[in-house]
Write a protein that holds these residues in place. Structure first.
Motif, PDB file in Angstrom:
ATOM      1  N   ILE A  79      53.776   0.964  31.585  1.00 24.36           N
ATOM      2  CA  ILE A  79      54.373   1.704  30.474  1.00 24.36           C
ATOM      3  C   ILE A  79      55.584   2.459  30.993  1.00 24.36           C
ATOM      4  O   ILE A  79      55.490   3.197  31.984  1.00 24.36           O
ATOM      5  N   HIS A  80      56.695   2.283  30.335  1.00 25.49           N
ATOM      6  CA  HIS A  80      57.940   2.927  30.748  1.00 25.49           C
ATOM      7  C   HIS A  80      57.865   4.437  30.519  1.00 25.49           C
ATOM      8  O   HIS A  80      57.387   4.901  29.484  1.00 25.49           O
ATOM      9  N   GLY A  81      58.355   5.206  31.487  1.00 23.65           N
ATOM     10  CA  GLY A  81      58.416   6.653  31.341  1.00 23.65           C
ATOM     11  C   GLY A  81      57.325   7.367  32.116  1.00 23.65           C
ATOM     12  O   GLY A  81      56.588   6.782  32.915  1.00 23.65           O
ATOM     13  N   THR A  82      57.226   8.663  31.846  1.00 23.47           N
ATOM     14  CA  THR A  82      56.224   9.526  32.481  1.00 23.47           C
ATOM     15  C   THR A  82      55.292  10.059  31.405  1.00 23.47           C
ATOM     16  O   THR A  82      55.751  10.501  30.348  1.00 23.47           O
ATOM     17  N   TYR A  83      54.007  10.034  31.674  1.00 24.64           N
ATOM     18  CA  TYR A  83      53.065  10.500  30.659  1.00 24.64           C
ATOM     19  C   TYR A  83      51.795  11.030  31.310  1.00 24.64           C
ATOM     20  O   TYR A  83      51.418  10.624  32.407  1.00 24.64           O
ATOM     21  N   ILE A  84      51.176  11.970  30.614  1.00 27.72           N
ATOM     22  CA  ILE A  84      49.843  12.475  30.941  1.00 27.72           C
ATOM     23  C   ILE A  84      49.018  12.332  29.668  1.00 27.72           C
ATOM     24  O   ILE A  84      49.287  13.000  28.666  1.00 27.72           O
ATOM     25  N   LEU A  85      48.049  11.466  29.698  1.00 23.30           N
ATOM     26  CA  LEU A  85      47.245  11.175  28.513  1.00 23.30           C
ATOM     27  C   LEU A  85      45.976  12.019  28.558  1.00 23.30           C
ATOM     28  O   LEU A  85      45.134  11.830  29.441  1.00 23.30           O
TER      29      LEU A  85
ATOM     30  N   GLY B  79      40.328  11.627  25.385  1.00 25.46           N
ATOM     31  CA  GLY B  79      40.118  11.308  23.978  1.00 25.46           C
ATOM     32  C   GLY B  79      41.239  10.512  23.346  1.00 25.46           C
ATOM     33  O   GLY B  79      41.165  10.195  22.159  1.00 25.46           O
ATOM     34  N   TYR B  80      42.260  10.167  24.121  1.00 20.92           N
ATOM     35  CA  TYR B  80      43.403   9.435  23.574  1.00 20.92           C
ATOM     36  C   TYR B  80      43.658   8.183  24.406  1.00 20.92           C
ATOM     37  O   TYR B  80      43.374   8.143  25.609  1.00 20.92           O
ATOM     38  N   ARG B  81      44.219   7.183  23.741  1.00 24.85           N
ATOM     39  CA  ARG B  81      44.533   5.917  24.394  1.00 24.85           C
ATOM     40  C   ARG B  81      45.861   5.392  23.852  1.00 24.85           C
ATOM     41  O   ARG B  81      46.368   5.884  22.841  1.00 24.85           O
TER      42      ARG B  81
ATOM     43  N   SER C 297      52.681  11.110  15.069  1.00 24.02           N
ATOM     44  CA  SER C 297      51.995  12.386  14.854  1.00 24.02           C
ATOM     45  C   SER C 297      50.821  12.553  15.809  1.00 24.02           C
ATOM     46  O   SER C 297      50.499  13.673  16.226  1.00 24.02           O
ATOM     47  N   THR C 298      50.176  11.451  16.182  1.00 28.80           N
ATOM     48  CA  THR C 298      49.071  11.538  17.134  1.00 28.80           C
ATOM     49  C   THR C 298      49.570  11.925  18.518  1.00 28.80           C
ATOM     50  O   THR C 298      48.871  12.614  19.267  1.00 28.80           O
ATOM     51  N   MET C 299      50.784  11.512  18.866  1.00 30.72           N
ATOM     52  CA  MET C 299      51.358  11.924  20.143  1.00 30.72           C
ATOM     53  C   MET C 299      51.601  13.429  20.153  1.00 30.72           C
ATOM     54  O   MET C 299      51.354  14.102  21.172  1.00 30.72           O
ATOM     55  N   ASP C 300      52.069  13.984  19.028  1.00 28.68           N
ATOM     56  CA  ASP C 300      52.243  15.438  18.936  1.00 28.68           C
ATOM     57  C   ASP C 300      50.898  16.153  19.059  1.00 28.68           C
ATOM     58  O   ASP C 300      50.799  17.217  19.679  1.00 28.68           O
ATOM     59  N   GLU C 301      49.867  15.578  18.465  1.00 30.50           N
ATOM     60  CA  GLU C 301      48.532  16.159  18.581  1.00 30.50           C
ATOM     61  C   GLU C 301      48.056  16.140  20.029  1.00 30.50           C
ATOM     62  O   GLU C 301      47.450  17.103  20.512  1.00 30.50           O
ATOM     63  N   ALA C 302      48.351  15.045  20.743  1.00 33.12           N
ATOM     64  CA  ALA C 302      47.966  14.954  22.154  1.00 33.12           C
ATOM     65  C   ALA C 302      48.742  15.963  22.999  1.00 33.12           C
ATOM     66  O   ALA C 302      48.208  16.494  23.982  1.00 33.12           O
ATOM     67  N   ARG C 303      49.984  16.243  22.622  1.00 42.27           N
ATOM     68  CA  ARG C 303      50.763  17.251  23.354  1.00 42.27           C
ATOM     69  C   ARG C 303      50.114  18.628  23.230  1.00 42.27           C
ATOM     70  O   ARG C 303      50.106  19.405  24.182  1.00 42.27           O
ATOM     71  N   ARG C 304      49.593  18.941  22.059  1.00 40.58           N
ATOM     72  CA  ARG C 304      48.946  20.245  21.870  1.00 40.58           C
ATOM     73  C   ARG C 304      47.670  20.372  22.688  1.00 40.58           C
ATOM     74  O   ARG C 304      47.166  21.475  22.884  1.00 40.58           O
TER      75      ARG C 304
ATOM     76  N   GLY D 114      47.543  19.294  25.830  1.00 43.08           N
ATOM     77  CA  GLY D 114      47.929  19.214  27.234  1.00 43.08           C
ATOM     78  C   GLY D 114      48.592  17.917  27.627  1.00 43.08           C
ATOM     79  O   GLY D 114      48.869  17.706  28.817  1.00 43.08           O
ATOM     80  N   GLY D 115      48.860  17.040  26.686  1.00 46.67           N
ATOM     81  CA  GLY D 115      49.512  15.777  27.001  1.00 46.67           C
ATOM     82  C   GLY D 115      50.995  15.959  27.272  1.00 46.67           C
ATOM     83  O   GLY D 115      51.627  16.911  26.797  1.00 46.67           O
TER      84      GLY D 115
END
Length: 300
Positions: free
Chosen positions: A175-181, A184-186, A284-291, A293-294
């Motif tokens: 997956i391109h980029g940097t991420y912390i999942l 509970g998310y995939r 919107s789910t990505m924004d939820e994951a950010r809240r 700690g994503g």
């Protein structure tokens, strides 16, 4: 009359006009390389597929040529070749975009305002209850109204369903980029027919340009073309009594599935570009994951 010297072991197998000369080691090597090994070099690559997974698929296609049939048909029917001047839609058609979704282990937290959920209220009932200050002989009982807890049922948004009616989760892809999942998310592959709403800056009238790295593997397409031509030539030259002797196991017929698959891979390579990685898409789910700690950087 002319006399032509033939190698020892030459035969016409009882058929006039047919001449079979002894096979040389170079002929056997050429037969295997151009009919079997060359087919393995035409196998389609999925977006973001890792090298070891691709090698496993190549070996499988070498032993079982029809193993890559689904990839070839999917590449032909995706319609990416018909998308012009829109890299985002072309990537979606090719299955190169992914989005954050909730997994089976997702649980709500206090203070959350989750979307894409169904609130299921339990059945209410009356419970007979006695008060402690009542005299035992005068206890008649009182009915107290109770409610079951509310159940929160999550579901995948409609835009995540593919043609088989379920999300395709990302497994062992780059997956391109940097991420912390967070837990509970995939990641899931974005369906081919999804529609996008591009983010625009209200302070300017200039529309943003989205470019996604991709390429058409012309070398792989040329190898598929050469292998298909050689395999079809081998089929055409499958004469003599080899079919009578060996039936469907005749060496001239063993190249048939490889020829068909190379043609499918040739068309698939021309219809769908290759992507070195998957690309994350905002949701919107990505924004939820950010809240929770994503962290996501490099999304498109």
């Amino acid at each position: 009359n002319y006399t032509i010297a033939l190698p020892i072991g030459s035969s016409d197998h009882g058929q006039p006009g047919l001449l079979c000369t002894p096979t040389k080691p170079l002929d056997i090597l050429t037969f295997f390389l151009l009919n079997y090994v060359a087919h393995a070099a035409t196998v389609l690559t999925r977006p973001g597929e890792r090298v070891d997974d691709y090698l496993v698929n190549v070996i499988g296609s070498l032993l079982f040529p029809s193993l890559g049939l689904y990839r070839g048909i999917e590449a032909i029917l995706c319609g990416a070749i018909f998308v012009r001047s829109d890299d985002l839609r072309k990537a979606a058609k090719s299955g190169a975009l992914c989005v954050v979704v909730r997994g089976a282990d997702w649980r709500p937290r206090n203070g959350d305002l989750p979307s894409n959920v169904i609130l299921k209220r339990g059945q209410s009932y009356e419970d007979k209850h006695f008060y402690e200050d009542e005299v035992p002989q005068q206890r008649q009982g009182h009915y107290r109204y109770k409610e079951e807890p509310v159940h929160l049922v999550t579901y995948s948004p409609p835009y995540m369903f593919n043609k088989f009616g379920c999300p395709v989760f990302v497994h062992r892809r780059i997956i391109h980029g940097t991420y912390i999942l967070p837990e509970g998310y995939r990641f899931a592959i974005v369906p081919h027919d999804i529609q996008f709403q591009k983010a625009e800056d209200p302070s300017t009238s200039i529309k943003p340009t989205i470019e996604i790295s991709t390429t058409y593997n012309i070398v792989k397409a040329l190898i598929a073309l050469a292998q298909s031509a050689y395999a079809l030539t081998t089929l055409y030259r499958a004469r003599g009594d080899q079919i009578n002797q060996f039936g469907y196991a005749a060496f001239g017929l063993t190249v048939a599935p490889y020829a068909v698959m190379s043609i499918v891979n040739l068309i698939g390579n021309l219809c769908q570009p290759e992507y070195p990685s998957l690309y994350m898409v905002e949701s919107s789910t990505m924004d939820e994951a950010r809240r929770r700690g994503g962290f996501f950087k490099g999304d498109v």
